[in-house]
Structure formats: structure tokens, C-alpha cells
Design an enzyme around this catalytic site. Structure first.
Site, PDB file in Angstrom:
ATOM      1  N   HIS A  95     -29.164 -38.763 -31.161  1.00  0.00           N
ATOM      2  CA  HIS A  95     -30.130 -39.759 -30.708  1.00  0.00           C
ATOM      3  C   HIS A  95     -29.987 -41.078 -31.457  1.00  0.00           C
ATOM      4  CE1 HIS A  95     -33.138 -37.201 -28.244  1.00  0.00           C
ATOM      5  NE2 HIS A  95     -31.920 -36.699 -28.172  1.00  0.00           N
ATOM      6  N   HIS A 260     -25.675 -28.824 -25.905  1.00  0.00           N
ATOM      7  CA  HIS A 260     -26.618 -27.757 -25.590  1.00  0.00           C
ATOM      8  C   HIS A 260     -26.050 -26.373 -25.879  1.00  0.00           C
ATOM      9  CE1 HIS A 260     -28.817 -30.671 -22.616  1.00  0.00           C
ATOM     10  NE2 HIS A 260     -28.914 -31.036 -23.895  1.00  0.00           N
TER      11      HIS A 260
END
Length: 716
Positions: A95, A260
């Protein structure tokens, strides 16, 4: 005399949220704050502190070992999922890097900006404050030998390595900022997760330069477009937003799947129980946000995205479990405990379920977001993911390279990379430039240029156009590489292709004959013109010059990658490609900030460029002098001359008339006149208009010019 009861004798309004700036009375006034975004007064380090030198004393292996040890050192105040902080650290690094956008190079991980608002309080960054706080003991130990910016990215990279993914490489070299980048445009929305950045329903109508689909998100809404699940529609948003972060389909699929493969989403609770974000929290929270004071709120009860569950069976291991679950099972929509849409498998085997983060005797369904389902349902993404599933080694290699690109894209050219793990391989996305010669005779080059019939304005304009593409945001562009002679730059309208070709045809033989790079010759040409213009004004000056720029080849230049660097405006040359909703003077500020200029530097450059006659297409707007080609302070003198009056004659055109006769003396643009109308800029104008400022003006212009010409000259 005592103060009235209840009256505080000190100034109010110190709080960010409640304070009102004096300038709020005049919302249309030009705000110059973006040019002083990282004022040296905010930096607590010593003026002579050199981060590159500090890095030379860093024990990199010891640091890496400490970061890896942290991964499994679970702390009671914020326990690690399955005893491993890998997923949290990867999300923090991701992020930080994922806010990068290719349109203007802003965002990204290279400055440690995640420590400050607004990023530290974005909804998509919930609980990343905990990750940085977990890292604090390591930052404390190594001090100024490692920046927060480097440590954040290193933590994500070491997390992957500790879970079994061989690292492709890592580079140090990111320097911390010390103040919020509050002037970066993150969107016009006035509420989190609002959506007013589209002109219609198409994904590609997303407002430039934005890359995320909603305010406060890094990429896309995990529940689906506008929170409505529709994987095929989400695939369009994923493709567009990743493209705006410089990723193709294969890189996008690799990053989605690889990101993920480990960790989990957190939504086993109620969002209503979360306290304010870090920037809004009370002082006793000590910079931590989203604290849950009404229920447990940690471990299996953590709330972040609202989606709840892991993507894979073994969320602390790098494997191909993501593709196994995605392709083996059919998936259905369900709601998380927090009420968020998520996809869960139908009739999954018990052994394929991940165990609970705290109790391994309990198993839960894995989950997929709408973006994950897009990897299965979108035909192009499915092809890529099937190839990854069939060849795990290929997947690991593509992901590692994509992760390296994601976390290093805004670090700049490879010359800025530092450390033992820097890959030997150079990538096209790094805009490679071969080293240029430094042992040629600069004076011989100057003499050869002076012997051509190139005008002063041609030399200045060409050097400026070559250098003005530089972006201090991601350190791309600039004069180094001489890419102005290559596609796509040679055909950009703002570079006046016909005029440019004429200039290059005369400068290229000089480069060949003297052994200098064309990049150096272009810059020297601008310097020759300025030195002559200064001499014409009675000031002898030598423009600083450092040789060594190289000439990139077309093969080293990714055309599509350079398209976002095309100037669509340039107030320094008084040019707009077309009319825009944004005022020309605001566009000038944007260009000046990307060039790393201060307000005084911007002012002196505009004033000098005007009297040098370097306007686009030979326009006379703002050329407030009778002696074009003389580096005089006439631009500033004219702006302060009260024998003249100023009159609008069109949307953005003006005439300067003599008050006594009404005769038009000059024409001007809004960019020209803002220097006389804005009170701060006018203060600089008055300084340079003074009778004793001619020499100061020349020397300040030369210094600012040299700064732009050398902005992209980096050394290892």
C-alpha cells in the site's frame, strides 16, 4: 487588565480539522504551498546529512535478519495471524508502493509518505499503523542508517522471503520526507470512498492523474464496483487502475495472485466499534487509530476491510494454493460477519480450509474478493492465471519481478539503487541510459555551436524542452538520454517537431565530431545562448555544467511508458496544448513542482525565458522588452510600471497599454500577469525589478536554469 471570563488569551485554530487559514477568505487565490512542500525547515536531520553515506555503514545482513525475526515475534498488543506478521508487512509495503501513478509520478513508497496524512488514515490502510509500530524497535536500533521508506519496503520483501519466495532483489536509497504531502491531488471527493472521478461508466473515463477508483483506496473496491459484486466489470477497473500504475495484464495477475497467496482479510466484527483513524484520534491514542474499545478487536476479531478470511489453505507459505482453490472450486456470494460481500467456495473439502489464526483446531472457509474472481472470469486474466498454475516456477519469477517493479518504480534510475541485493539486470521500465563521455573539450563544443546559425531562442527552447520532462516525483524524464530525438518525444506538439529537427540536424554532427553525447551538446547549446544573452545585458557569467550525460537508444525507450511525460502545457514557454478547466497559472505550478523548483526559482525562470524570446511558436505574449535576446530584468520592470494599464481582450489574453496614449505596447497571458497580481509572486517581481537587481537576476536565473539542466544527473 484581565481577560474576560472564559476567553483564552492565545490564538485558536491550531487543530488541522478546525483551523481556518487566513487565505480561506480568498479561495480563488493562487496557492504556492505546493512549491514549498518539503521545506528544509521541516527536516530535523543535520544539513550535511547524506543518506547515501549513512547507508554505507549499514549492516544489511543484520538488518534483514532482524526484520525476518520480527515476522514470528508475535506481540500481545497486536498478535500475528498464525504467529506470522508476513501478511501485514506485505500489505503495508504494497500500500506504500501502490499509491504510485504513472500519469504524474506522484505517490509511491520512495518517501515514506505513508507515515503522514492522508495516507496514514486512508480507509484502505486500516491497521497499517500497527505494522509501522511493530517495526519501530528495528528503526530505533538502526537509526539514520535506514530510512522509514526503505524499511517499509524491505519489511514486505523480507516477509515474502521468510515465507518461501526467493527475492528477486532489493535496493536501498529512499529518503524520508518529514511533512505531509498535503498538496498532492488525490481526488475531489469530500468523503471517504466517494466516487466522483468518472466521466460516465467506462473504466477508462477515470479522471487523470488519478489511479485508484475511489477516495481512500489504493486500487479497486474489493467488494466490486461501487461495492456491487460483478467480477467481469471489476476486471475492467482492475485493468485500468493497474495500467495507471504501470502494470500490464501479466504483472497485474501476478501481483493479485501473489499478494493474496499469503495473509488474510479482516472483517470479524463491526465497523461501528472502531475508533477514529490515526489523524483524528485523541492524544492518548499516541498516533494509533481504528482502536476497538467496545470489544476484543485483535487476533481473530480484527476489523480492517470488512471482508473476513484467508485466500489460501496455507496463508504463511508461498505456494500455488491461490490458483488451486480458485480453479478447483465453484464460488458463491456471501456476506462477511461485518456485512461485506465476499466469495466463498461451494462444498470445499475440510482439509482445504485454512485454520483459525489463533486456534488450529478450527477451520474456516477461504474467501475471494471480486478482484480475485475477475482473475477467473475475465478471459485474458484467466489465460495468464492458468499459465501460472501450470508452471509455479514461472509464476514465482514473474511475481518476484513484478513485486520488485512495484516497490522500486518511483525510486528513479538504477544509478540511485544501493545495496548488496541490487539485481545486475537493468529493466526497460527503469529508463536505462548508457554512460556518456566526460573527457571531451567542452569549449570546443561551445565554439562549434556558436559557429552555427542557430538562434539564441532555438538553443534555449531545445535545451529547455529536453530537460522539462523531468519529474521529481519519480525521477523520470529530463535531458539525460537525449530522448527528445526519439519517439515519442520528437513528435510531441509541445516540442515543435519541425523546429526541433532543424536544431538537432546541426547539433548531432557536433556531438559526433567532439566525442560529446548529444544530450550534453543540447544542454551546452542552451548554456551558450544564456551566457551570450547575459553578456548582452552587461553581465559576464559562466553557466555551471557537468558532462557525462548519455544518449539512450530507441530500443532502450518504451514509447508507451513515456507518453505520460508529454507536456500538455508549459507556462515557462507560454504554451497550452488546448484549453483546460484548470487555470494556466495552476498548470504552471504543477510543472514547477515536478521540476523541483521553488516559487522564487519559478519566477526568475519565467522572467528570463520571456526576454530570451523562447516562447512556443515565437509568440510575443509576455515578452516585455524591446531587446529580445538580452538577459535583462525588463519582464519584471514592465509588470511594476504604473504608466501601463492591463486589459483583458479574450478568455485568457490581455493587452498592456500606455495610460497616456491608450496604445497597445505588449500582449500577455494569464501566466504572465499572475506574477504581478499574486501578492507573493509580486514580492519576488518587485525584488527583480529594482535598479540594483540586474546582476542578481542574471545570477539567480543561471542558478535555477542549471538546477533544471542537472536535475536528472545521478551518480552511483
Amino acid at each position: 487588565m484581565s481577560n474576560s471570563t472564559g476567553k483564552c488569551p492565545v490564538m485558536h485554530g491550531g487543530h488541522t480539522a478546525t483551523g481556518t487559514s487566513n487565505m480561506d477568505w480568498w479561495p480563488n487565490a493562487l496557492n504556492l504551498d505546493i512549491l514549498h512542500q518539503h521545506d528544509t525547515k521541516t527536516n530535523p536531520l543535520d544539513p550535511d546529512f547524506d543518506y547515501k553515506e549513512a547507508l554505507k555503514s549499514l549492516d544489511v545482513e543484520a538488518l534483514k535478519n532482524d526484520v525476518k525475526a520480527l515476522m514470528t515475534d508475535s506481540q500481545p498488543w497486536w498478535p500475528a495471524d498464525w504467529g506470522h506478521y508476513g501478511g501485514l508487512m506485505i500489505r503495508m509495503a504494497w500500500h506504500a508502493a501502490g499509491s504510485y501513478r504513472v500519469a504524474d509520478g506522484r505517490g509511491g513508497a520512495a518517501t515514506g509518505n505513508q507515515r503522514f496524512a492522508p495516507l496514514n488514515s486512508w480507509p484502505d490502510n486500516v491497521n497499517l499503523d500497527k505494522a509501522r509500530r511493530l517495526l519501530w524497535p528495528i528503526k530505533k536500533k538502526y537509526g539514520n542508517q535506514v530510512s522509514w521508506a526503505d524499511l517499509i519496503v524491505l519489511a514486505g520483501t523480507m516477509a515474502y522471503e521468510s515465507m518461501g519466495l526467493p527475492a528477486y532483489g532489493f535496493a536501498f536509497g529512499r529518503e524520508d520526507i518529514w511533512h505531509p504531502e498535503k498538496d498532492i491531488y488525490w481526488g475531489a471527493e469530500t468523503e471517504w470512498l466517494g466516487k466522483s472521478r468518472y466521466d460516465g461508466d467506462a473504466s477508462d473515463s477515470l479522471e487523470n492523474p488519478l489511479a485508484a477508483v475511489q477516495m481512500g483506496l489504493i486500487y479497486v473496491n474489493p467488494e466490486g464496483v461501487d461495492g456491487k459484486p460483478d467480477p467481469l466489470r471489476t476486471a475492467q477497473d482492475v485493468r485500468e487502475t493497474f495500467a495507471r500504475m504501470a502494470m500490464d495484464d501479466e504483472e497485474t495477475a501476478a501481483l493479485t495472485a501473489g499478494g493474496h497467496t499469503v495473509g488474510k482479510c479482516h472483517g470479524n466484527g463491526s465497523e461501528q466499534n472502531l475508533g477514529p483513524d490515526p489523524e483524528a484520534a485523541d492524544v492518548h491514542e499516541q498516533g494509533l487509530g481504528w482502536n476497538n474499545s467496545t470489544s476484543r478487536g485483535i487476533g481473530r476479531n480484527t476489523m480492517s476491510s470488512g471482508i473476513e478470511g484467508a485466500w489460501t489453505t496455507n496463508p504463511t507459505q508461498w505456494d500455488d494454493g491461490y490458483f488451486y482453490l480458485l480453479f478447483t472450486y465453484d464460488w458463491e456470494l456471501k456476506k462477511s460477519p461485518a456485512g461485506a460481500w465476499q466469495w466463498e467456495p461451494i462444498d470445499i473439502k475440510e482439509e482445504d480450509k485454512p485454520v483459525d489464526v489463533e486456534d488450529p483446531s478450527i477451520r474456516h472457509n477461504p474467501i475471494m474478493t471480486d478482484a480475485d474472481m475477475a482473475m477467473k472470469m475475465d478471459p485474458e486474466y484467466r489465460k495468464v492465471c492458468q499459465r501460472f498454475y501450470d508452471d509455479p516456477d514461472y509464476f514465482a519469477d514473474v511475481f518476484a519481478r513484478a513485486w520488485f517493479k512495484l516497490t522500486h518504480r518511483d525510486l528513479g534510475p538504477s544509478q540511485r539503487y544501493f545495496g548488496p541485493d541490487v539485481p545486475n539486470e537493468e529493466h526497460l521500465w527503469q529508463d536505462p541510459i548508457p554512460a556518456g563521455a566526460t573527457d571531451y573539450d567542452v569549449n570546443a563544443v561551445k565554439s562549434a555551436i556558436a559557429a552555427t546559425d542557430l538562434s539564441l531562442s532555438d538553443l534555449v527552447a531545445t535545451a529547455w524542452d529536453s530537460a522539462r520532462t523531468f519529474r521529481s516525483s519519480d525521477l523520470r524524464g529530463g535531458a539525460n538520454g537525449a530522448r527528445i530525438r526519439l519517439a515519442p518525444q520528437k513528435d510531441w506538439a509541445g516540442n515543435e517537431p519541425e523546429r526541433l529537427a532543424k536544431v538537432l540536424n546541426l547539433l548531432e554532427p557536433i556531438a559526433a565530431e567532439t566525442g560529446a553525447s548529444l544530450a550534453d551538446v543540447i544542454v551546452i547549446g542552451g548554456n551558450v545562448a544564456i551566457e551570450n544573452a547575459a553578456k548582452n545585458a552587461g553581465v559576464t557569467v559562466e553557466v555551471p555544467f557537468t558532462p557525462g550525460r548519455g544518449d539512450a537508444s530507441q530500443a532502450q525507450t518504451e514509447v508507451e511508458s513515456f507518453e505520460p511525460l508529454e507536456p500538455i502545457h508549459d507556462g515557462f514557454r507560454n504554451w497550452l496544448k488546448q484549453d483546460y478547466q484548470v487555470a494556466p497559472e495552476e498548470l504552471l505550478l504543477d510543472r514547477a513542482q515536478l521540476l523541483g523548483l521553488t516559487a522564487p526559482e519559478m519566477t526568475v525562470l519565467v522572467g528570463g525565458m520571456r526576454v530570451l524570446g523562447s516562447n512556443y511558436g515565437g509568440s510575443t505574449d509576455g515578452v516585455f522588452t524591446e531587446q529580445v535576446g538580452r538577459l535583462s530584468n525588463d519582464f519584471f520592470v514592465t509588470l511594476t510600471d504604473m504608466s501601463l494599464s492591463w486589459h483583458p481582450v479574450g478568455k485568457a489574453s490581455y493587452e498592456i497599454r500606455e495610460r497616456a496614449t491608450g496604445a497597445t505596447k505588449y500582449t500577455a497571458s494569464r501566466v504572465d500577469l499572475v506574477f504581478g497580481s499574486n501578492s507573493v509572486l509580486r514580492a519576488y517581481v518587485e525584488l527583480y525589478a529594482q535598479d540594483d537587481s540586474q546582476e542578481k537576476f542574471v545570477r539567480d536565473f543561471v542558478k535555477a536554469w542549471a538546477k533544471v539542466m542537472h536535475a536528472d544527473c545521478f551518480t552511483r
